[in-house]
Scaffold this motif. Sequence first.
Motif, PDB file in Angstrom:
ATOM      1  N   MET A  67       1.021   2.154  -5.879  1.00  0.00           N
ATOM      2  CA  MET A  67       2.149   1.828  -5.023  1.00  0.00           C
ATOM      3  C   MET A  67       3.230   1.138  -5.838  1.00  0.00           C
ATOM      4  O   MET A  67       2.964   0.139  -6.508  1.00  0.00           O
ATOM      5  N   THR A  68       4.443   1.667  -5.771  1.00  0.00           N
ATOM      6  CA  THR A  68       5.575   1.094  -6.495  1.00  0.00           C
ATOM      7  C   THR A  68       6.613   0.624  -5.490  1.00  0.00           C
ATOM      8  O   THR A  68       7.085   1.410  -4.663  1.00  0.00           O
ATOM      9  N   THR A  69       6.949  -0.654  -5.557  1.00  0.00           N
ATOM     10  CA  THR A  69       7.907  -1.239  -4.617  1.00  0.00           C
ATOM     11  C   THR A  69       9.087  -1.824  -5.376  1.00  0.00           C
ATOM     12  O   THR A  69       8.918  -2.627  -6.295  1.00  0.00           O
ATOM     13  N   TYR A  70      10.296  -1.409  -4.971  1.00  0.00           N
ATOM     14  CA  TYR A  70      11.523  -1.930  -5.566  1.00  0.00           C
ATOM     15  C   TYR A  70      12.077  -3.030  -4.664  1.00  0.00           C
ATOM     16  O   TYR A  70      12.638  -2.762  -3.610  1.00  0.00           O
ATOM     17  N   TYR A  71      11.866  -4.270  -5.084  1.00  0.00           N
ATOM     18  CA  TYR A  71      12.451  -5.409  -4.389  1.00  0.00           C
ATOM     19  C   TYR A  71      13.852  -5.650  -4.944  1.00  0.00           C
ATOM     20  O   TYR A  71      14.294  -4.972  -5.865  1.00  0.00           O
ATOM     21  N   LYS A  72      14.560  -6.630  -4.402  1.00  0.00           N
ATOM     22  CA  LYS A  72      15.920  -6.912  -4.860  1.00  0.00           C
ATOM     23  C   LYS A  72      15.945  -7.439  -6.291  1.00  0.00           C
ATOM     24  O   LYS A  72      16.855  -7.143  -7.055  1.00  0.00           O
ATOM     25  N   SER A  81      12.869  -7.591  -8.344  1.00  0.00           N
ATOM     26  CA  SER A  81      11.717  -7.176  -9.138  1.00  0.00           C
ATOM     27  C   SER A  81      11.231  -5.790  -8.726  1.00  0.00           C
ATOM     28  O   SER A  81      11.627  -5.257  -7.681  1.00  0.00           O
ATOM     29  N   VAL A  82      10.356  -5.241  -9.550  1.00  0.00           N
ATOM     30  CA  VAL A  82       9.706  -3.961  -9.263  1.00  0.00           C
ATOM     31  C   VAL A  82       8.211  -4.163  -9.456  1.00  0.00           C
ATOM     32  O   VAL A  82       7.770  -4.575 -10.541  1.00  0.00           O
ATOM     33  N   ALA A  83       7.430  -3.920  -8.416  1.00  0.00           N
ATOM     34  CA  ALA A  83       5.987  -4.160  -8.469  1.00  0.00           C
ATOM     35  C   ALA A  83       5.232  -2.834  -8.475  1.00  0.00           C
ATOM     36  O   ALA A  83       5.506  -1.950  -7.664  1.00  0.00           O
ATOM     37  N   VAL A  84       4.292  -2.702  -9.407  1.00  0.00           N
ATOM     38  CA  VAL A  84       3.431  -1.521  -9.496  1.00  0.00           C
ATOM     39  C   VAL A  84       1.995  -1.986  -9.249  1.00  0.00           C
ATOM     40  O   VAL A  84       1.428  -2.735 -10.039  1.00  0.00           O
ATOM     41  N   ASP A  85       1.437  -1.552  -8.139  1.00  0.00           N
ATOM     42  CA  ASP A  85       0.116  -2.007  -7.686  1.00  0.00           C
ATOM     43  C   ASP A  85      -0.822  -0.809  -7.675  1.00  0.00           C
ATOM     44  O   ASP A  85      -0.600   0.160  -6.940  1.00  0.00           O
ATOM     45  N   GLN A  86      -1.869  -0.863  -8.488  1.00  0.00           N
ATOM     46  CA  GLN A  86      -2.818   0.249  -8.577  1.00  0.00           C
ATOM     47  C   GLN A  86      -4.188  -0.181  -8.060  1.00  0.00           C
ATOM     48  O   GLN A  86      -4.704  -1.226  -8.424  1.00  0.00           O
ATOM     49  N   MET A  87      -4.756   0.653  -7.197  1.00  0.00           N
ATOM     50  CA  MET A  87      -6.050   0.376  -6.597  1.00  0.00           C
ATOM     51  C   MET A  87      -6.970   1.570  -6.854  1.00  0.00           C
ATOM     52  O   MET A  87      -6.661   2.699  -6.465  1.00  0.00           O
ATOM     53  N   ARG A  88      -8.085   1.341  -7.525  1.00  0.00           N
ATOM     54  CA  ARG A  88      -9.011   2.426  -7.860  1.00  0.00           C
ATOM     55  C   ARG A  88     -10.389   2.149  -7.270  1.00  0.00           C
ATOM     56  O   ARG A  88     -10.978   1.086  -7.506  1.00  0.00           O
ATOM     57  N   ILE A  89     -10.900   3.105  -6.489  1.00  0.00           N
ATOM     58  CA  ILE A  89     -12.245   2.997  -5.934  1.00  0.00           C
ATOM     59  C   ILE A  89     -13.238   3.473  -6.988  1.00  0.00           C
ATOM     60  O   ILE A  89     -13.212   4.635  -7.417  1.00  0.00           O
ATOM     61  N   ALA A  96       4.114   3.218 -13.886  1.00  0.00           N
ATOM     62  CA  ALA A  96       4.048   4.013 -12.655  1.00  0.00           C
ATOM     63  C   ALA A  96       4.273   5.496 -12.910  1.00  0.00           C
ATOM     64  O   ALA A  96       4.314   6.283 -11.965  1.00  0.00           O
ATOM     65  N   ALA A  97       4.395   5.890 -14.169  1.00  0.00           N
ATOM     66  CA  ALA A  97       4.624   7.291 -14.491  1.00  0.00           C
ATOM     67  C   ALA A  97       3.337   8.084 -14.305  1.00  0.00           C
ATOM     68  O   ALA A  97       2.298   7.756 -14.878  1.00  0.00           O
ATOM     69  N   VAL A  98       3.383   9.117 -13.469  1.00  0.00           N
ATOM     70  CA  VAL A  98       2.220   9.952 -13.175  1.00  0.00           C
ATOM     71  C   VAL A  98       2.596  11.408 -13.367  1.00  0.00           C
ATOM     72  O   VAL A  98       3.631  11.863 -12.874  1.00  0.00           O
ATOM     73  N   THR A 141     -16.825   2.598  -6.751  1.00  0.00           N
ATOM     74  CA  THR A 141     -17.929   2.939  -5.845  1.00  0.00           C
ATOM     75  C   THR A 141     -17.457   2.530  -4.451  1.00  0.00           C
ATOM     76  O   THR A 141     -16.453   1.822  -4.316  1.00  0.00           O
ATOM     77  N   PRO A 142     -18.158   2.948  -3.378  1.00  0.00           N
ATOM     78  CA  PRO A 142     -17.700   2.576  -2.036  1.00  0.00           C
ATOM     79  C   PRO A 142     -17.549   1.083  -1.803  1.00  0.00           C
ATOM     80  O   PRO A 142     -16.834   0.673  -0.889  1.00  0.00           O
ATOM     81  N   ASP A 143     -18.198   0.260  -2.613  1.00  0.00           N
ATOM     82  CA  ASP A 143     -18.097  -1.185  -2.415  1.00  0.00           C
ATOM     83  C   ASP A 143     -17.500  -1.919  -3.621  1.00  0.00           C
ATOM     84  O   ASP A 143     -17.637  -3.122  -3.761  1.00  0.00           O
ATOM     85  N   LEU A 144     -16.810  -1.186  -4.487  1.00  0.00           N
ATOM     86  CA  LEU A 144     -16.205  -1.817  -5.663  1.00  0.00           C
ATOM     87  C   LEU A 144     -14.853  -1.169  -5.970  1.00  0.00           C
ATOM     88  O   LEU A 144     -14.751   0.052  -6.113  1.00  0.00           O
ATOM     89  N   ARG A 145     -13.804  -2.011  -6.045  1.00  0.00           N
ATOM     90  CA  ARG A 145     -12.468  -1.547  -6.410  1.00  0.00           C
ATOM     91  C   ARG A 145     -11.978  -2.316  -7.632  1.00  0.00           C
ATOM     92  O   ARG A 145     -12.314  -3.488  -7.810  1.00  0.00           O
ATOM     93  N   LEU A 146     -11.178  -1.640  -8.440  1.00  0.00           N
ATOM     94  CA  LEU A 146     -10.479  -2.287  -9.544  1.00  0.00           C
ATOM     95  C   LEU A 146      -9.003  -2.323  -9.194  1.00  0.00           C
ATOM     96  O   LEU A 146      -8.462  -1.372  -8.641  1.00  0.00           O
ATOM     97  N   ARG A 147      -8.340  -3.412  -9.515  1.00  0.00           N
ATOM     98  CA  ARG A 147      -6.940  -3.591  -9.120  1.00  0.00           C
ATOM     99  C   ARG A 147      -6.135  -4.054 -10.321  1.00  0.00           C
ATOM    100  O   ARG A 147      -6.551  -4.948 -11.062  1.00  0.00           O
ATOM    101  N   THR A 148      -4.979  -3.453 -10.515  1.00  0.00           N
ATOM    102  CA  THR A 148      -4.028  -3.940 -11.511  1.00  0.00           C
ATOM    103  C   THR A 148      -2.666  -4.084 -10.842  1.00  0.00           C
ATOM    104  O   THR A 148      -2.281  -3.256 -10.008  1.00  0.00           O
ATOM    105  N   ILE A 149      -1.954  -5.123 -11.187  1.00  0.00           N
ATOM    106  CA  ILE A 149      -0.628  -5.388 -10.636  1.00  0.00           C
ATOM    107  C   ILE A 149       0.304  -5.725 -11.790  1.00  0.00           C
ATOM    108  O   ILE A 149       0.028  -6.640 -12.574  1.00  0.00           O
ATOM    109  N   ILE A 150       1.389  -4.982 -11.901  1.00  0.00           N
ATOM    110  CA  ILE A 150       2.384  -5.244 -12.942  1.00  0.00           C
ATOM    111  C   ILE A 150       3.731  -5.441 -12.258  1.00  0.00           C
ATOM    112  O   ILE A 150       4.158  -4.603 -11.463  1.00  0.00           O
ATOM    113  N   THR A 151       4.380  -6.554 -12.549  1.00  0.00           N
ATOM    114  CA  THR A 151       5.689  -6.842 -11.960  1.00  0.00           C
ATOM    115  C   THR A 151       6.751  -6.904 -13.051  1.00  0.00           C
ATOM    116  O   THR A 151       6.596  -7.616 -14.044  1.00  0.00           O
TER     117      THR A 151
END
Length: 211
Positions: free
Chosen positions: A157-162, A164-172, A117-119, A174-184
């Motif tokens: 999006m980075t969410t700190y649960y009790k 776990s920590v979830a890092v959810d990345q969504m990249r557009i 999640a480092a940007v 094209t207008p009809d295609l997204r790539l998604r990565t989720i790291i917990t």
Amino acid sequence: MLNFEEFFTVCVGKWKIERTYHYLLAGQVEKSYTEYDVSTLEIAQKQQILSISALNGIKVDLARVDANSSLPGFAIAFNTRSETGETLSMSLQALFVPDTCVTSDTVIQEIPPPTAAAVDSTAETIRGFYLRDEGYSEAGAIAGRFTYQPTRQTLEMTTYYKRSVAVDQMRIVTPDLRLRTIITYQRPANIEEPPSIIDLVGFGVERKQPA
């Protein structure tokens, strides 16, 4: 290049999603199929989320909300089926509030982020709060942190649960295609320690369906 508001406009619609989850600690791999129905948030829905977040200390300065920062978000309803036949249905609402729109008495607690999640801070990077009326891993309203990079058309999006920590990345792409990565990650007991133990890694290809 999509600006902040345009990104959420593109997300509205019906999506079909194929994902592969790698449970690293358990040594398992699982595939799933999901159908998403995404719609824009109504004013009343936004106000409800803001009211809940205000109780938790995240307050919005409405005078700072203008045409350049309209507090975008979406309502999501989805149905997921795993390759083992397990199903999950859920609906939630999410609102994205840039740091520039919160009041001066809002405390922004910068918990050390995991490496994923480092940007780098640049003039174009938008940072803020990711507010939901319902969490994925835990029930109830929850607040996370987000960054948006217009040139990469990527929302993270980075969410700190009790637990776990979830890092959810969504990249557009094209207008009809997204790539998604989720790291917990497992959440460290020491709040000043960045998460480092990865429990799950997920990859997804998401296709928007014709209207």
